[in-house]
Design an enzyme around this catalytic site. Structure first.
Site, PDB file in Angstrom:
ATOM      1  N   CYS A  11       0.387   3.445   1.938  1.00  0.00           N
ATOM      2  CA  CYS A  11       0.507   3.809   3.351  1.00  0.00           C
ATOM      3  C   CYS A  11       1.886   3.487   3.915  1.00  0.00           C
ATOM      4  O   CYS A  11       2.193   3.844   5.058  1.00  0.00           O
ATOM      5  CB  CYS A  11      -0.568   3.102   4.173  1.00  0.00           C
ATOM      6  SG  CYS A  11      -2.238   3.754   3.923  1.00  0.00           S
ATOM      7  N   LYS A  25       2.309  -3.356   6.328  1.00  0.00           N
ATOM      8  CA  LYS A  25       2.609  -3.509   4.916  1.00  0.00           C
ATOM      9  C   LYS A  25       4.114  -3.426   4.656  1.00  0.00           C
ATOM     10  O   LYS A  25       4.659  -4.207   3.860  1.00  0.00           O
ATOM     11  CB  LYS A  25       1.866  -2.443   4.098  1.00  0.00           C
ATOM     12  CG  LYS A  25       0.369  -2.651   4.024  1.00  0.00           C
ATOM     13  CD  LYS A  25       0.001  -3.946   3.318  1.00  0.00           C
ATOM     14  CE  LYS A  25      -1.483  -4.086   3.070  1.00  0.00           C
ATOM     15  NZ  LYS A  25      -1.840  -5.397   2.467  1.00  0.00           N
ATOM     16  N   SER A  81       0.827  -1.206   0.000  1.00  0.00           N
ATOM     17  CA  SER A  81       0.000   0.000   0.000  1.00  0.00           C
ATOM     18  C   SER A  81       0.858   1.251   0.000  1.00  0.00           C
ATOM     19  O   SER A  81       2.000   1.255   0.490  1.00  0.00           O
ATOM     20  CB  SER A  81      -0.892  -0.003   1.246  1.00  0.00           C
ATOM     21  OG  SER A  81      -1.479   1.259   1.477  1.00  0.00           O
ATOM     22  N   TYR A 124      -1.384   0.038  10.052  1.00  0.00           N
ATOM     23  CA  TYR A 124      -1.557  -0.545   8.721  1.00  0.00           C
ATOM     24  C   TYR A 124      -0.305  -0.386   7.860  1.00  0.00           C
ATOM     25  O   TYR A 124       0.142  -1.337   7.200  1.00  0.00           O
ATOM     26  CB  TYR A 124      -2.759   0.113   8.050  1.00  0.00           C
ATOM     27  CG  TYR A 124      -3.062  -0.392   6.661  1.00  0.00           C
ATOM     28  CD1 TYR A 124      -3.541  -1.680   6.458  1.00  0.00           C
ATOM     29  CD2 TYR A 124      -2.894   0.437   5.559  1.00  0.00           C
ATOM     30  CE1 TYR A 124      -3.829  -2.137   5.181  1.00  0.00           C
ATOM     31  CE2 TYR A 124      -3.184  -0.010   4.284  1.00  0.00           C
ATOM     32  CZ  TYR A 124      -3.651  -1.300   4.095  1.00  0.00           C
ATOM     33  OH  TYR A 124      -3.935  -1.747   2.830  1.00  0.00           O
ATOM     34  N   GLN A 139      -7.327  18.135   1.287  1.00  0.00           N
ATOM     35  CA  GLN A 139      -6.355  17.043   1.219  1.00  0.00           C
ATOM     36  C   GLN A 139      -6.425  16.380  -0.159  1.00  0.00           C
ATOM     37  O   GLN A 139      -7.487  16.272  -0.758  1.00  0.00           O
ATOM     38  CB  GLN A 139      -6.575  16.027   2.350  1.00  0.00           C
ATOM     39  CG  GLN A 139      -7.928  15.347   2.389  1.00  0.00           C
ATOM     40  CD  GLN A 139      -8.922  16.055   3.286  1.00  0.00           C
ATOM     41  OE1 GLN A 139      -9.003  17.287   3.299  1.00  0.00           O
ATOM     42  NE2 GLN A 139      -9.716  15.270   4.034  1.00  0.00           N
ATOM     43  N   THR A 140      -5.257  15.965  -0.680  1.00  0.00           N
ATOM     44  CA  THR A 140      -5.160  15.476  -2.060  1.00  0.00           C
ATOM     45  C   THR A 140      -4.851  13.975  -2.087  1.00  0.00           C
ATOM     46  O   THR A 140      -4.137  13.448  -1.222  1.00  0.00           O
ATOM     47  CB  THR A 140      -4.064  16.225  -2.826  1.00  0.00           C
ATOM     48  OG1 THR A 140      -2.835  16.193  -2.081  1.00  0.00           O
ATOM     49  CG2 THR A 140      -4.470  17.660  -3.070  1.00  0.00           C
ATOM     50  N   ALA A 190     -12.708   6.586   0.420  1.00  0.00           N
ATOM     51  CA  ALA A 190     -13.287   7.880   0.030  1.00  0.00           C
ATOM     52  C   ALA A 190     -14.186   7.826  -1.201  1.00  0.00           C
ATOM     53  O   ALA A 190     -15.285   8.388  -1.176  1.00  0.00           O
ATOM     54  CB  ALA A 190     -12.169   8.909  -0.156  1.00  0.00           C
ATOM     55  N   ARG A 249      -1.146  12.875  -1.032  1.00  0.00           N
ATOM     56  CA  ARG A 249      -0.509  11.631  -1.485  1.00  0.00           C
ATOM     57  C   ARG A 249      -0.794  11.447  -2.973  1.00  0.00           C
ATOM     58  O   ARG A 249      -1.927  11.559  -3.416  1.00  0.00           O
ATOM     59  CB  ARG A 249      -1.028  10.428  -0.701  1.00  0.00           C
ATOM     60  CG  ARG A 249      -0.446   9.081  -1.167  1.00  0.00           C
ATOM     61  CD  ARG A 249      -0.972   7.939  -0.312  1.00  0.00           C
ATOM     62  NE  ARG A 249      -0.445   8.013   1.035  1.00  0.00           N
ATOM     63  CZ  ARG A 249      -1.052   7.486   2.098  1.00  0.00           C
ATOM     64  NH1 ARG A 249      -2.242   6.905   1.967  1.00  0.00           N
ATOM     65  NH2 ARG A 249      -0.503   7.578   3.290  1.00  0.00           N
ATOM     66  N   LYS A 301     -22.766   9.053   0.209  1.00  0.00           N
ATOM     67  CA  LYS A 301     -23.290  10.260   0.853  1.00  0.00           C
ATOM     68  C   LYS A 301     -24.079  11.119  -0.133  1.00  0.00           C
ATOM     69  O   LYS A 301     -25.136  11.663   0.214  1.00  0.00           O
ATOM     70  CB  LYS A 301     -22.141  11.068   1.468  1.00  0.00           C
ATOM     71  CG  LYS A 301     -21.517  10.427   2.695  1.00  0.00           C
ATOM     72  CD  LYS A 301     -20.376  11.282   3.246  1.00  0.00           C
ATOM     73  CE  LYS A 301     -19.762  10.672   4.494  1.00  0.00           C
ATOM     74  NZ  LYS A 301     -18.686  11.538   5.048  1.00  0.00           N
TER      75      LYS A 301
END
Length: 340
Positions: free
Chosen positions: A124, A157, A122, A153, A224-225, A197, A290, A204
């Site tokens: 992350c 990874k 990931s 997390y 945030q990107t 997201a 990110r 939503k």
């Protein structure tokens, strides 16, 4: 090295989003010896294929990993206890326990002489201090070190990447690793707290439209990107990495960076609505920025994403809309052997 149609392919995490799509794609490509493995009961898998061997096993257990990999030539490890930012920031120990899955699978792969082993890592894993600004410099593979990944997390990874490396170096297990950047698409989690997201925004917007509320809550500032990769691009890149001779981890993601607000803009346009936005600044939001640097995978494999964010989100939106209208809670789709 291409996978032979006669080889037994094991997909771990086959009841999940990416795993379910991978099994369906392998069947479409003509593979007939496929073992699909997941901890969940089959009724909770996102996609179930009747023409493969479906197994409910707990891959945190060494003995179940041996059952899963016996006779296997090729293994895709997509299994993990994970979700979106709301899940991983509040369940760090559960995320860390996924290290048992990859470790026991590698041990079984070594014992049974598995020819190739793929691990889904990931983005992350990347150092947090390189993701402080919304105006992110795209992350290159070398930016994972010095190590300071997402707590829980991300550490799992990164550690599992190292396990793959050392099992390759010490025991000759041919491992391949992809660092996924925000994969999305139909037939995945869209409610319940583990959704990411793209699915969360779709849900939503759909719920607001159907209820006539005309408002939406956004986690964080909306500035945030992120980059988001459609599932079809993910599957193609995953198989290209598996079939390649590249031993080090590779980024696999879109390099089209958007803000969360821009993601909401896209979904509102698809839905034909404009919503009032409220921003929950106390909710989990992850790093500020990110994005994937795809230089290496483009140079080595010629891979680049083909599905635009707008097109991919429209397909995702339509599927989630149908699920909500049908009153479903993301129950599995059982596809006939000849269909996709």
């Amino acid at each position: 090295m291409k996978t032979d149609a006669k080889d037994l392919i094991v997909v771990c995490g086959a009841g999940g989003f990416i795993g379910g799509h991978l099994v369906a794609e392998l069947v479409r490509q003509g593979h007939r010896r496929i073992r699909a493995v997941d901890i969940k009961p089959l009724m909770d898998w996102y996609q179930v294929r009747p023409d493969v061997e479906n197994c409910q096993l707990d891959l945190q257990l060494k003995e179940d990993c041996h059952r899963a990999l016996r006779g296997a030539a090729v293994v895709y490890n997509l299994a993990a206890d994970m979700g979106g930012m709301g899940f991983i920031e509040n369940n760090r120990a559960l995320c860390m326990l996924s290290v048992l899955i990859n470790t026991h699978l590698l041990m079984a792969a070594k014992e049974f002489g598995v020819q190739r082993f793929f691990f889904s890592s990931s983005a992350c894993v990347y150092a947090a201090d390189k993701q402080l600004s919304e105006n992110i410099v795209p992350l290159r593979e070398g930016d994972a070190y010095p190590a300071m990944p997402e707590d829980g997390y991300g550490w799992e990874k990164l550690f599992s990447e190292r396990m793959c490396r050392h099992f390759r170096e010490d025991f000759g297990v041919r491992t391949r690793v992809a660092r996924y950047h925000n994969v999305y698409g139909p037939h995945g989690t869209w409610t319940g707290g583990r959704e990411k997201a793209p699915a969360a925004v779709c849900r939503k917007v759909i719920e607001a439209k159907l209820a006539g509320r005309r408002e939406i809550e956004i986690w964080g500032t909306g500035h945030q990107t992120r980059s988001f990769m459609y599932i079809d691009d993910c599957l193609k890149g995953t198989q290209m990495i598996m079939d390649s001779d590249i031993e080090e981890p590779l980024n696999l993601g879109s390099d089209q960076c958007v803000t969360v607000n821009q993601l909401v803009d896209i979904v509102e346009d698809i839905a034909g609505v404009t919503l009032k936005r409220t921003y929950n600044l106390t909710a989990p939001k992850g790093v500020n920025g990110r994005n994937s640097d795809n230089t290496l995978i483009r140079e080595r494999l010629g891979w680049a994403p083909e599905i635009s964010l707008r097109d991919g989100m429209e397909q995702t939106y339509r599927w989630i809309y149908d699920e909500i209208v049908a009153g479903s809670e993301a129950r599995p789709v059982r596809t006939a052997a000849a269909s996709r």
